[in-house]
Design a protein around this motif. Sequence first.
Motif, PDB file in Angstrom:
ATOM      1  N   LEU A   1     -13.287  -8.082   0.503  1.00  0.00           N
ATOM      2  CA  LEU A   1     -13.511  -9.385  -0.122  1.00  0.00           C
ATOM      3  C   LEU A   1     -14.590  -9.346  -1.189  1.00  0.00           C
ATOM      4  CD1 LEU A   1     -13.243 -11.679   3.018  1.00  0.00           C
ATOM      5  CD2 LEU A   1     -11.571 -11.368   1.209  1.00  0.00           C
ATOM      6  N   GLN A   2     -15.316  -8.230  -1.291  1.00  0.00           N
ATOM      7  CA  GLN A   2     -16.260  -8.070  -2.391  1.00  0.00           C
ATOM      8  C   GLN A   2     -15.544  -7.737  -3.690  1.00  0.00           C
ATOM      9  OE1 GLN A   2     -19.020  -5.068  -1.112  1.00  0.00           O
ATOM     10  NE2 GLN A   2     -20.259  -6.473   0.101  1.00  0.00           N
ATOM     11  N   GLN A   3     -14.299  -7.279  -3.574  1.00  0.00           N
ATOM     12  CA  GLN A   3     -13.504  -6.964  -4.756  1.00  0.00           C
ATOM     13  C   GLN A   3     -12.950  -8.259  -5.349  1.00  0.00           C
ATOM     14  OE1 GLN A   3     -13.663  -3.870  -5.695  1.00  0.00           O
ATOM     15  NE2 GLN A   3     -14.773  -3.381  -3.826  1.00  0.00           N
ATOM     16  N   PRO A   4     -12.532  -8.217  -6.629  1.00  0.00           N
ATOM     17  CA  PRO A   4     -11.926  -9.413  -7.240  1.00  0.00           C
ATOM     18  C   PRO A   4     -10.706  -9.877  -6.443  1.00  0.00           C
ATOM     19  CG  PRO A   4     -12.444  -7.762  -8.921  1.00  0.00           C
ATOM     20  CD  PRO A   4     -12.692  -7.110  -7.589  1.00  0.00           C
ATOM     21  N   GLU A   5     -10.404 -11.167  -6.558  1.00  0.00           N
ATOM     22  CA  GLU A   5      -9.290 -11.744  -5.810  1.00  0.00           C
ATOM     23  C   GLU A   5      -7.998 -10.986  -6.094  1.00  0.00           C
ATOM     24  OE1 GLU A   5      -9.158 -15.793  -6.952  1.00  0.00           O
ATOM     25  OE2 GLU A   5     -10.694 -16.434  -5.548  1.00  0.00           O
ATOM     26  N   GLY A   6      -7.204 -10.754  -5.046  1.00  0.00           N
ATOM     27  CA  GLY A   6      -5.946 -10.053  -5.207  1.00  0.00           C
ATOM     28  C   GLY A   6      -5.247  -9.914  -3.867  1.00  0.00           C
ATOM     29  N   PRO A   7      -4.049  -9.318  -3.870  1.00  0.00           N
ATOM     30  CA  PRO A   7      -3.267  -9.175  -2.634  1.00  0.00           C
ATOM     31  C   PRO A   7      -4.007  -8.423  -1.536  1.00  0.00           C
ATOM     32  CG  PRO A   7      -1.903  -8.718  -4.558  1.00  0.00           C
ATOM     33  CD  PRO A   7      -3.311  -8.849  -5.053  1.00  0.00           C
ATOM     34  N   ASP A   8      -4.960  -7.559  -1.890  1.00  0.00           N
ATOM     35  CA  ASP A   8      -5.710  -6.827  -0.870  1.00  0.00           C
ATOM     36  C   ASP A   8      -6.464  -7.771   0.073  1.00  0.00           C
ATOM     37  OD1 ASP A   8      -4.799  -4.454  -1.766  1.00  0.00           O
ATOM     38  OD2 ASP A   8      -6.646  -3.810  -2.733  1.00  0.00           O
ATOM     39  N   TRP A   9      -6.742  -8.978  -0.409  1.00  0.00           N
ATOM     40  CA  TRP A   9      -7.450  -9.944   0.446  1.00  0.00           C
ATOM     41  C   TRP A   9      -6.619 -10.272   1.690  1.00  0.00           C
ATOM     42  CZ3 TRP A   9     -10.956 -14.212  -1.935  1.00  0.00           C
ATOM     43  CH2 TRP A   9     -11.922 -13.609  -2.738  1.00  0.00           C
ATOM     44  N   TYR A  10      -5.295 -10.230   1.570  1.00  0.00           N
ATOM     45  CA  TYR A  10      -4.451 -10.511   2.733  1.00  0.00           C
ATOM     46  C   TYR A  10      -4.592  -9.411   3.781  1.00  0.00           C
ATOM     47  CZ  TYR A  10      -2.307 -13.835  -0.496  1.00  0.00           C
ATOM     48  OH  TYR A  10      -2.096 -14.853  -1.386  1.00  0.00           O
ATOM     49  N   ILE A  11      -4.882  -8.188   3.344  1.00  0.00           N
ATOM     50  CA  ILE A  11      -5.116  -7.094   4.291  1.00  0.00           C
ATOM     51  C   ILE A  11      -6.373  -7.401   5.115  1.00  0.00           C
ATOM     52  CG2 ILE A  11      -5.651  -4.636   4.506  1.00  0.00           C
ATOM     53  CD1 ILE A  11      -4.049  -4.172   1.958  1.00  0.00           C
ATOM     54  N   ALA A  12      -7.414  -7.872   4.429  1.00  0.00           N
ATOM     55  CA  ALA A  12      -8.644  -8.230   5.139  1.00  0.00           C
ATOM     56  C   ALA A  12      -8.379  -9.313   6.172  1.00  0.00           C
ATOM     57  CB  ALA A  12      -9.704  -8.697   4.135  1.00  0.00           C
ATOM     58  N   ARG A  13      -7.516 -10.263   5.820  1.00  0.00           N
ATOM     59  CA  ARG A  13      -7.203 -11.356   6.756  1.00  0.00           C
ATOM     60  C   ARG A  13      -6.392 -10.868   7.955  1.00  0.00           C
ATOM     61  NH1 ARG A  13      -2.954 -15.462   4.492  1.00  0.00           N
ATOM     62  NH2 ARG A  13      -1.718 -13.568   4.821  1.00  0.00           N
ATOM     63  N   ASP A  14      -5.263 -10.183   7.655  1.00  0.00           N
ATOM     64  CA  ASP A  14      -4.308  -9.845   8.713  1.00  0.00           C
ATOM     65  C   ASP A  14      -4.770  -8.686   9.586  1.00  0.00           C
ATOM     66  OD1 ASP A  14      -2.763 -11.817   7.584  1.00  0.00           O
ATOM     67  OD2 ASP A  14      -1.579 -10.430   6.380  1.00  0.00           O
ATOM     68  N   LYS A  15      -5.439  -7.696   8.990  1.00  0.00           N
ATOM     69  CA  LYS A  15      -5.799  -6.499   9.733  1.00  0.00           C
ATOM     70  C   LYS A  15      -7.134  -6.618  10.457  1.00  0.00           C
ATOM     71  CE  LYS A  15      -6.025  -1.458   9.216  1.00  0.00           C
ATOM     72  NZ  LYS A  15      -5.899  -0.317   8.273  1.00  0.00           N
ATOM     73  N   TYR A  16      -8.048  -7.420   9.886  1.00  0.00           N
ATOM     74  CA  TYR A  16      -9.397  -7.449  10.457  1.00  0.00           C
ATOM     75  C   TYR A  16      -9.833  -8.841  10.939  1.00  0.00           C
ATOM     76  CZ  TYR A  16      -9.584  -2.920   8.101  1.00  0.00           C
ATOM     77  OH  TYR A  16      -9.319  -1.645   7.699  1.00  0.00           O
ATOM     78  N   LEU A  17      -9.720  -9.870  10.085  1.00  0.00           N
ATOM     79  CA  LEU A  17     -10.322 -11.158  10.419  1.00  0.00           C
ATOM     80  C   LEU A  17      -9.544 -11.910  11.497  1.00  0.00           C
ATOM     81  CD1 LEU A  17     -11.371 -12.327   6.838  1.00  0.00           C
ATOM     82  CD2 LEU A  17     -12.818 -11.348   8.630  1.00  0.00           C
ATOM     83  N   LEU A  18      -8.217 -11.998  11.368  1.00  0.00           N
ATOM     84  CA  LEU A  18      -7.441 -12.728  12.376  1.00  0.00           C
ATOM     85  C   LEU A  18      -7.544 -12.097  13.761  1.00  0.00           C
ATOM     86  CD1 LEU A  18      -4.259 -13.808  10.384  1.00  0.00           C
ATOM     87  CD2 LEU A  18      -6.225 -15.202  11.076  1.00  0.00           C
ATOM     88  N   PRO A  19      -7.468 -10.752  13.888  1.00  0.00           N
ATOM     89  CA  PRO A  19      -7.690 -10.158  15.219  1.00  0.00           C
ATOM     90  C   PRO A  19      -9.071 -10.459  15.772  1.00  0.00           C
ATOM     91  CG  PRO A  19      -6.593  -8.578  13.778  1.00  0.00           C
ATOM     92  CD  PRO A  19      -6.976  -9.738  12.920  1.00  0.00           C
ATOM     93  N   LEU A  20     -10.084 -10.511  14.902  1.00  0.00           N
ATOM     94  CA  LEU A  20     -11.430 -10.839  15.367  1.00  0.00           C
ATOM     95  C   LEU A  20     -11.510 -12.275  15.871  1.00  0.00           C
ATOM     96  CD1 LEU A  20     -13.720  -9.163  12.665  1.00  0.00           C
ATOM     97  CD2 LEU A  20     -13.534  -8.525  15.071  1.00  0.00           C
ATOM     98  N   LEU A  21     -10.755 -13.167  15.209  1.00  0.00           N
ATOM     99  CA  LEU A  21     -10.825 -14.579  15.575  1.00  0.00           C
ATOM    100  C   LEU A  21     -10.151 -14.849  16.911  1.00  0.00           C
ATOM    101  CD1 LEU A  21     -12.018 -17.080  14.247  1.00  0.00           C
ATOM    102  CD2 LEU A  21      -9.756 -17.610  13.340  1.00  0.00           C
ATOM    103  N   GLU A  22      -9.280 -13.943  17.361  1.00  0.00           N
ATOM    104  CA  GLU A  22      -8.630 -14.117  18.653  1.00  0.00           C
ATOM    105  C   GLU A  22      -9.630 -14.042  19.801  1.00  0.00           C
ATOM    106  OE1 GLU A  22      -5.584 -11.213  18.889  1.00  0.00           O
ATOM    107  OE2 GLU A  22      -4.326 -12.117  17.327  1.00  0.00           O
ATOM    108  N   ASN A  23     -10.676 -13.264  19.616  1.00  0.00           N
ATOM    109  CA  ASN A  23     -11.740 -13.161  20.620  1.00  0.00           C
ATOM    110  C   ASN A  23     -13.092 -13.327  19.930  1.00  0.00           C
ATOM    111  OD1 ASN A  23     -10.119 -12.295  23.070  1.00  0.00           O
ATOM    112  ND2 ASN A  23      -9.541 -10.692  21.611  1.00  0.00           N
ATOM    113  N   PRO A  24     -13.381 -14.528  19.440  1.00  0.00           N
ATOM    114  CA  PRO A  24     -14.598 -14.732  18.651  1.00  0.00           C
ATOM    115  C   PRO A  24     -15.860 -14.659  19.502  1.00  0.00           C
ATOM    116  CG  PRO A  24     -13.550 -16.832  19.096  1.00  0.00           C
ATOM    117  CD  PRO A  24     -12.627 -15.775  19.635  1.00  0.00           C
TER     118      PRO A  24
END
Length: 576
Positions: free
Chosen positions: A378-401
């Motif tokens: 997410l430090q990189q400019p906006e782009g499709p890679d942001w969805y990787i940060a969401r799906d691979k890392y952030l959403l799994p983390l939110l399941e057990n916050p």
Amino acid sequence: MNKHEHESAPERLGEYLIGKKIGAGGMGSVYLATNIHTDQQVAIKILPSALAREAGFVERFHREIEALKKMHNPYVIEFYDSGVENDIYYYVMEYVEGETLTNRLRRDKRLDWKIVVDISIQICSALKASHDAGIIHRDLKPSNLILKVDNTVKLADFGVAQLFATEKLTVTGGIIGTAEYMSPEQAEGKRVTRQSDLYSLGAVMYVMLTGRPPFSGKTMLAIIQKQKYGQYDRPSRYVDDLPVWLEEIVCQLLEKDPQKRYPDAYVLSRRLQEVINKYEMSTSEDTYALSGTSADSATSTQAHSDFSDQGAGSGTLMQGLMRAQLEAESTGSRLGQLFDNTWFLLGLLALVIAGGYFWFQERELSREEMLQHAKQILQQPEGPDWYIARDKYLLPLLENPSNEDESIIKEQLSRIQSYELRSKAGMTAKRKSRSGLQTEPQRFIALAQNYLESGNLMQAEIVLSSLIELLPDEPEQKEMRDLAIQMRNDLRQDPNRTAQRYIMLTQSMSKADALLKEQKYAEAAAVWRAIIVLYGQDPAASVFVENARKHLDQLPDNMSAETPTPEPEKASTENE
């Protein structure tokens, strides 16, 4: 010393009181100034009247203003205002407390390579914004980079910038730039491209790492000849602990052929981030565990060498295999016969290394590591890679916050959602407009998106606010209404809007002051009322709104009542 350097600055220009001189260059001097309405400190660049009478300087000064107007990036100096008074051209910009990279290097000689990577990634973001706006900087150098105390970078001085869509500022074969940081093609007077700025960044990285530019000489011509035909010393000659990956990046940036450099600033920023990741991987405790070597008995340089050349710990593994072979030979066992087979040894070694590699790659990441990976993306400019940060890392983390990181995760997810909605609005508008099936709400969403892309933030907010009021809160319109609300919220929180708001309000207050001096009281009152109507609910504009109210209160009723209060809808129609 040029004759214009003897000229003293005026005490005031427009709405700004001029203070001390804080910088100087070929296109004039920069002063600290104060806005008389808000007491905000700004920097003001002045083109002296002596230069204004010389051919080409006013055009170049206006070109710099146009370049800054297009820039909206946290690592680029923000433009506020411009004008001309008594043949003195000036423009107003963000004032940044800090020092130039030149001064930093004079004091520290050179910088740690990790700081160099951090600074370079920020410069990449600034260059991407510049290139996306159709502008090549053409004079990237340490004196044009301002460093704050926390090493945040601000790119300044677009005085020789060239717009892609315009002709050159100089005649064919002319050269503009600074020799030590000039690309070979620029030194030859050829057409410059994005890769030309990347070459300059490579030269800046070189001087940050080594304390000296890649090429130097007694004259500008001598340096230019070296830029075109010379060979520099590799940075590792002067820096002992320099990671090989970073050195390769610098060397690729300094390629004579532009096509051999990185294609753009975004790709370069990703490669720079990989340097940090590779270094951390090569020096982590997991690497030592693979090699069977303790952290106490191996230096980071050794770990780096083993990891990059032949895989972590392969030398130690080979020693173990050789020892096992000798023991087997002494007992005459079947194991000894196996170890006597060279192909078996090589196959076993490959299996061990591959197993260690996949173990390292597939091991479960900790919460801290997952969050760190997401932040890096997410430090990189906006782009499709942001969805990787969401799906691979952030959403799994939110399941057990956890209480410690839940708010951070939700904040990052909100940023991604904001990007997704903006992308959706833009794509929907283009797709529907081509097919001719665009509904009225979609048309206004597309209109607001066009205003956003063109920098007309105020008009975008007017359209979105009106659309939100117009759309009923019913299921069939809920999606478009929610989209409009999200876009407006993002707009109000956008840091780029600060500069746009400041410009609009400053110019409006200045206009009202001028009308008041001309005793056009009703027209001045109309401007103040418009400020109150448009910005009355905006906390960031409270100082301007309060000043407008004070001015209105000081006018007699018969002087301020001749012009009715402007309505927001009317302002929207006029602007369109």
